[in-house]
Design an enzyme around this catalytic site. Structure first.
Site, short mmCIF file in Angstrom:
data_model
loop_
_atom_site.label_atom_id
_atom_site.label_comp_id
_atom_site.label_asym_id
_atom_site.label_seq_id
_atom_site.Cartn_x
_atom_site.Cartn_y
_atom_site.Cartn_z
N HIS A 88 0.95 -1.18 -0.05
CA HIS A 88 0.00 0.12 -0.12
C HIS A 88 0.92 1.29 0.10
CE1 HIS A 88 -2.90 2.75 2.29
NE2 HIS A 88 -3.81 2.30 1.00
N GLU A 139 0.34 -0.52 -4.73
CA GLU A 139 -0.86 0.02 -4.96
C GLU A 139 -0.36 1.61 -5.15
OE1 GLU A 139 -4.06 2.83 -2.78
OE2 GLU A 139 -2.12 2.59 -2.24
N HIS A 178 -1.20 10.86 -2.58
CA HIS A 178 -2.47 10.46 -2.07
C HIS A 178 -3.46 11.71 -1.91
CE1 HIS A 178 -5.27 9.51 1.42
NE2 HIS A 178 -5.27 8.62 0.80
O1 G3P Z 1 -6.18 0.75 -1.46
C1 G3P Z 1 -7.32 1.39 -1.13
C2 G3P Z 1 -6.85 2.33 -0.15
O2 G3P Z 1 -5.79 3.05 -0.45
C3 G3P Z 1 -8.11 3.23 -0.13
O3 G3P Z 1 -7.61 4.34 0.76
O4 G3P Z 1 -7.16 6.53 1.54
O5 G3P Z 1 -5.35 4.79 1.62
O6 G3P Z 1 -6.27 5.73 -0.54
P1 G3P Z 1 -6.60 5.33 0.94
CA CA Z 2 -5.18 4.37 -2.11
#
Ligand code: G3P
Ligand code: CA
Length: 283
Positions: A8, A35, A50
């Site tokens: 992530h 991700e 992000h």
């Molecule tokens: O992988 C999905 C997740 O990343 C969604 O939340 O706020 O971390 O982008 P966020």
């Molecule tokens: Ca995300």
């Protein structure tokens, strides 16, 4: 089923999120997927950031969509990140970043650069690209993303299963848009609460994979089985603690998004934990 591990924002517990170093470390740690979140710069480039602004993650300030690629490239996206691990256990597994951290630890990462890294990496690794909304340019972010994927030969996989790219969004409109213009790309509909119609496990026909937050699984673990009955794999975010990893494994989650790919891998390989209160090394 053992969940596949998706890093992530890269291996973002140990490197600054969305930096090249975070993704390189994730690949070294054997992540099955990467991700990223993408946004458009003022001059139309896709960058991996992000937040709506760069205030939290860089040395600068401002809204991403009002800054040019050149201006964003001058910022330091690594200096904010703590350089000490959370526990001494991590020193065994994760060497600390060198004090002379270079551009790959601190520079802005474009989606184009990340696609390069993906293509140079192991062929089974997938990139889960999340488009953020609402944004100033609405559907332009998906249009630009698809144009870039086309240029890299990544928009028309032989099958969804073999696709190196998975598109995701909380925005239903964004996911639909991608399905309409690139029907062979797999899509994830992300959600942080059960909107009407979702709890039964079905998805609209423009989404392939369900994307609940892990808090929804804690509340309703049978959701994964109901999705499977409807023909959908599940992608769960963001799973960093032992009890949640066990929950994902027990319920048959296919993709587990975590900030700590190596710790998560070690935990999965060590078998189910004796107690749900156990926490991972490094936490
Ligand atoms: O992988 C999905 C997740 O990343 C969604 O939340 O706020 O971390 O982008 P966020
Ligand atoms: Ca995300």
């Amino acid at each position: 089923m053992t969940p596949e591990i998706v890093a992530h924002r890269g291996a973002s517990q140990h490197r600054a999120e969305h930096t090249r170093a975070a993704y390189e470390l994730a690949l070294q740690q054997g992540a099955d997927g990467l991700e990223c979140d993408i946004r458009l710069t003022r001059d139309g480039h896709l960058v991996c950031v992000h937040d709506r602004t760069v205030n939290r993650t860089s040395s600068g300030r401002g809204v991403v969509s009002t800054l040019t690629l050149a201006r964003l490239s001058e910022l330091d996206f690594g200096q904010w990140h703590h350089e000490l691990p959370d526990s001494a256990d991590d020193l065994v597994h994760e060497p600390l970043a060198q004090p002379s951290a270079g551009q790959h630890e601190r520079g802005l990462l474009t989606l184009e650069d990340l696609l390069g890294l993906l293509k140079d990496g192991p062929p089974h690794v997938k990139l889960f690209i999340e488009t953020k909304h609402p944004v100033r340019y609405t559907g332009l972010v998906e249009a630009k993303m698809l144009a870039l994927l086309r240029r890299h030969g990544l928009s028309t996989p032989v099958s969804k299963e073999e696709s190196r790219i998975v598109m995701m969004s909380f925005s239903r409109l964004a996911v639909r848009r991608v399905r309409q213009h690139a029907p062979r790309l797999p899509t994830v509909l992300l959600f942080d609460r059960f909107l009407p119609g979702l709890r039964g496990g079905a998805l609209p026909d423009w989404a392939d994979i369900t994307g609940p937050g892990v808090h929804l699984l804690r509340e309703d673990p049978d959701y994964v089985a109901r999705s499977a009955e409807q023909g959908h794999d599940t992608y769960v975010w963001t799973v960093d603690d032992a009890a949640d990893i066990d929950l994902c494994r027990r319920t048959g989650v296919r993709y587990l998004a975590t900030n700590t790919p190596a710790n998560t891998r070690r935990h999965l390989e060590s078998g189910p934990s004796a107690t749900v209160a156990q926490s991972l090394p490094g936490e």
